[in-house]
Design a protein around this motif. Structure first.
Motif, PDB file in Angstrom:
ATOM      1  N   PHE A   1      11.273  -4.447  -3.979  1.00  0.00           N
ATOM      2  CA  PHE A   1       9.975  -5.001  -4.338  1.00  0.00           C
ATOM      3  C   PHE A   1       9.462  -4.295  -5.590  1.00  0.00           C
ATOM      4  N   SER A   2       8.563  -4.945  -6.264  1.00  0.00           N
ATOM      5  CA  SER A   2       8.006  -4.379  -7.505  1.00  0.00           C
ATOM      6  C   SER A   2       7.181  -3.128  -7.207  1.00  0.00           C
ATOM      7  N   SER A   3       7.275  -2.157  -8.112  1.00  0.00           N
ATOM      8  CA  SER A   3       6.524  -0.917  -7.944  1.00  0.00           C
ATOM      9  C   SER A   3       5.027  -1.165  -8.130  1.00  0.00           C
ATOM     10  N   ILE A   4       4.242  -0.415  -7.384  1.00  0.00           N
ATOM     11  CA  ILE A   4       2.781  -0.443  -7.520  1.00  0.00           C
ATOM     12  C   ILE A   4       2.353   0.920  -8.075  1.00  0.00           C
ATOM     13  N   SER A   5       1.732   0.921  -9.256  1.00  0.00           N
ATOM     14  CA  SER A   5       1.392   2.194  -9.912  1.00  0.00           C
ATOM     15  C   SER A   5      -0.084   2.201 -10.300  1.00  0.00           C
ATOM     16  N   ASP A   6      -0.657   3.407 -10.263  1.00  0.00           N
ATOM     17  CA  ASP A   6      -1.981   3.624 -10.843  1.00  0.00           C
ATOM     18  C   ASP A   6      -1.838   4.695 -11.922  1.00  0.00           C
ATOM     19  N   ASP A   7      -2.876   5.428 -12.194  1.00  0.00           N
ATOM     20  CA  ASP A   7      -2.812   6.403 -13.294  1.00  0.00           C
ATOM     21  C   ASP A   7      -1.863   7.559 -13.027  1.00  0.00           C
ATOM     22  N   SER A   8      -1.692   7.912 -11.726  1.00  0.00           N
ATOM     23  CA  SER A   8      -0.940   9.143 -11.440  1.00  0.00           C
ATOM     24  C   SER A   8       0.198   8.954 -10.454  1.00  0.00           C
ATOM     25  N   THR A   9       0.147   7.933  -9.599  1.00  0.00           N
ATOM     26  CA  THR A   9       1.172   7.778  -8.547  1.00  0.00           C
ATOM     27  C   THR A   9       1.812   6.388  -8.622  1.00  0.00           C
ATOM     28  N   THR A  10       2.984   6.326  -8.032  1.00  0.00           N
ATOM     29  CA  THR A  10       3.740   5.070  -7.935  1.00  0.00           C
ATOM     30  C   THR A  10       4.188   4.867  -6.494  1.00  0.00           C
ATOM     31  N   LEU A  11       4.094   3.618  -6.016  1.00  0.00           N
ATOM     32  CA  LEU A  11       4.561   3.265  -4.665  1.00  0.00           C
ATOM     33  C   LEU A  11       5.721   2.279  -4.796  1.00  0.00           C
ATOM     34  N   ASP A  12       6.879   2.685  -4.298  1.00  0.00           N
ATOM     35  CA  ASP A  12       8.067   1.829  -4.267  1.00  0.00           C
ATOM     36  C   ASP A  12       8.426   1.525  -2.819  1.00  0.00           C
ATOM     37  N   SER A  13       8.995   0.373  -2.600  1.00  0.00           N
ATOM     38  CA  SER A  13       9.421  -0.005  -1.239  1.00  0.00           C
ATOM     39  C   SER A  13      10.631  -0.918  -1.334  1.00  0.00           C
ATOM     40  N   ALA A  14      11.426  -0.912  -0.277  1.00  0.00           N
ATOM     41  CA  ALA A  14      12.619  -1.763  -0.193  1.00  0.00           C
ATOM     42  C   ALA A  14      12.944  -1.982   1.284  1.00  0.00           C
ATOM     43  N   VAL A  15      13.629  -3.082   1.551  1.00  0.00           N
ATOM     44  CA  VAL A  15      14.102  -3.381   2.895  1.00  0.00           C
ATOM     45  C   VAL A  15      15.626  -3.408   2.858  1.00  0.00           C
ATOM     46  N   PHE A  16      16.227  -2.580   3.699  1.00  0.00           N
ATOM     47  CA  PHE A  16      17.670  -2.529   3.829  1.00  0.00           C
ATOM     48  C   PHE A  16      18.061  -3.320   5.079  1.00  0.00           C
ATOM     49  N   TRP A  17      18.770  -4.414   4.898  1.00  0.00           N
ATOM     50  CA  TRP A  17      19.232  -5.216   6.030  1.00  0.00           C
ATOM     51  C   TRP A  17      20.577  -4.668   6.475  1.00  0.00           C
ATOM     52  N   LEU A  18      20.585  -4.099   7.689  1.00  0.00           N
ATOM     53  CA  LEU A  18      21.731  -3.365   8.191  1.00  0.00           C
ATOM     54  C   LEU A  18      22.278  -4.029   9.458  1.00  0.00           C
ATOM     55  N   ALA A  19      23.520  -3.701   9.785  1.00  0.00           N
ATOM     56  CA  ALA A  19      24.151  -4.115  11.044  1.00  0.00           C
ATOM     57  C   ALA A  19      24.602  -2.855  11.757  1.00  0.00           C
ATOM     58  N   ASN A  20      24.181  -2.691  13.010  1.00  0.00           N
ATOM     59  CA  ASN A  20      24.482  -1.491  13.769  1.00  0.00           C
ATOM     60  C   ASN A  20      25.803  -1.657  14.506  1.00  0.00           C
ATOM     61  N   PHE A  21      26.726  -0.693  14.319  1.00  0.00           N
ATOM     62  CA  PHE A  21      28.005  -0.722  15.010  1.00  0.00           C
ATOM     63  C   PHE A  21      28.210   0.565  15.831  1.00  0.00           C
ATOM     64  N   SER A  22      27.111   1.193  16.212  1.00  0.00           N
ATOM     65  CA  SER A  22      27.193   2.388  17.046  1.00  0.00           C
ATOM     66  C   SER A  22      26.982   2.003  18.506  1.00  0.00           C
ATOM     67  N   LEU A  23      27.734   2.647  19.407  1.00  0.00           N
ATOM     68  CA  LEU A  23      27.604   2.374  20.835  1.00  0.00           C
ATOM     69  C   LEU A  23      26.575   3.272  21.501  1.00  0.00           C
ATOM     70  N   ASP A  24      25.916   4.121  20.712  1.00  0.00           N
ATOM     71  CA  ASP A  24      24.861   4.962  21.279  1.00  0.00           C
ATOM     72  C   ASP A  24      23.693   4.099  21.725  1.00  0.00           C
ATOM     73  N   SER A  25      23.121   4.425  22.863  1.00  0.00           N
ATOM     74  CA  SER A  25      22.007   3.619  23.387  1.00  0.00           C
ATOM     75  C   SER A  25      20.771   3.753  22.510  1.00  0.00           C
ATOM     76  N   VAL A  26      20.606   4.915  21.829  1.00  0.00           N
ATOM     77  CA  VAL A  26      19.458   5.123  20.940  1.00  0.00           C
ATOM     78  C   VAL A  26      19.974   5.741  19.649  1.00  0.00           C
ATOM     79  N   GLN A  27      19.529   5.194  18.538  1.00  0.00           N
ATOM     80  CA  GLN A  27      19.907   5.707  17.233  1.00  0.00           C
ATOM     81  C   GLN A  27      18.683   6.341  16.565  1.00  0.00           C
ATOM     82  N   ASN A  28      18.815   7.602  16.141  1.00  0.00           N
ATOM     83  CA  ASN A  28      17.810   8.258  15.311  1.00  0.00           C
ATOM     84  C   ASN A  28      18.304   8.163  13.873  1.00  0.00           C
ATOM     85  N   TYR A  29      17.614   7.368  13.092  1.00  0.00           N
ATOM     86  CA  TYR A  29      18.179   7.017  11.797  1.00  0.00           C
ATOM     87  C   TYR A  29      17.135   7.190  10.700  1.00  0.00           C
TER      88      TYR A  29
END
Length: 300
Positions: free
Chosen positions: A77-105
């Protein structure tokens, strides 16, 4: 010597201090868009980073190793900036292939230095593995079901093709081994059918001639006889005279029979032995049929 060591440690500390301060100025947040996912199912991981605008910060790309996850798509997504800071964001579409019941990622963002980079990680996000098959109980409960289910039947085309091929092979074999005999039978049968049809017509025509000896009846009777003899011999009997027919059949007495019938046609006179003449002609045609059947059977 101790003073030199202390001075070296102080210089190293002061050199590392600016980078530590800059690292603390980057805020990273990461979380899954779903709290659970099936094995191999597509799930989105949101990564956000807020940092000073003058810092070079990069998000992971397809070269990054995502561990038990496989990257399917990255949506930036496009960056959002003001005079001093910038906010960047993205979405990573992933496929889980772990057999663990809970993933800490978690996925980091990278602060780029002159000769190195610093990884900034968010808090670990939890992803539960969604099972699609229920656990098998210790004791199985069977349900009785004795009703028959109708299954649609399909036509077996391969068997049909095999049967047709087999039939063709048998037919070819029968023709090869028995073709000559079958051909003779068929020819004899055909001649007998012709004879039966001729005999029915002959008896009817002869009856009409005997009961009403007129020119038309006599002409029809002779024409019927000559036409049948022509089919037996394959010769133009209809165009021949009585003498020519007697020579071909080697029957000189047949001329007398012709004369008795032709007397009605040309002189309008009736001979008392007209029925006898008709019977003689019929017997001659019957002998011709027998001779032809004998030729067929002996390949003559």
């Amino acid at each position: 010597m101790d003073k030199i060591v202390k001075l070296f440690v102080l210089v190293v500390f002061l050199m590392a201090q600016p980078y530590r301060i800059q690292g603390q100025e980057i805020s990273v947040e990461g979380y899954f868009m779903e709290d659970s996912a099936r094995l191999g199912e597509r799930v989105g991981y949101v990564l956000k980073a807020q940092y000073p605008s003058d810092l070079p910060v990069l998000f992971p790309d397809s070269t990054y190793r995502f561990g038990d996850f496989e990257l399917l798509e990255k949506q930036s997504f496009s960056s959002i900036s003001d005079d001093s800071t910038t906010l960047d964001s993205a979405v990573f579409w992933l496929a889980n292939f772990s057999l663990d019941s809970v993933q800490n990622y978690r996925i980091p963002v990278f602060e780029i230095l002159k000769y190195d980079s610093i990884s900034h990680y968010p808090e670990a996000a939890l992803l539960n593995l969604k099972l699609t098959i229920d656990e098998i109980p210790e004791s199985l409960a069977f349900r009785q079901n004795d009703s028959y289910q109708h299954l649609p039947s399909f036509f077996n085309y391969p068997y049909l093709i095999m049967a047709l091929v087999a039939a063709l092979i048998l037919l070819a074999g029968a023709i090869y081994f028995f073709g000559d005999g079958l051909k003779k039978r068929w020819q004899v049968r055909r001649e007998k059918k012709k004879w039966k049809r001729f005999l029915d017509n002959w008896e009817l025509s002869m009856k009409r001639l005997v009961e009403n000896p007129q020119i038309q009846e006599a002409d029809e009777l002779l024409g019927l006889w000559k036409s049948y003899l022509e089919t037996l011999t394959g010769r133009p009997v209809n165009e021949w005279t009585s003498t020519e027919i007697s020579i071909f059949l080697r029957q000189p007495d047949i001329i007398k029979d012709f004369r008795k019938i032709e007397l009605i046609i040309y002189a309008n006179r009736v001979d008392s032995n007209i029925r006898e003449a008709c019977e003689n002609l019929l017997q001659i045609s019957k002998r011709q049929l027998e001779e032809k059947i004998e030729k067929i059977q002996h390949h003559e």
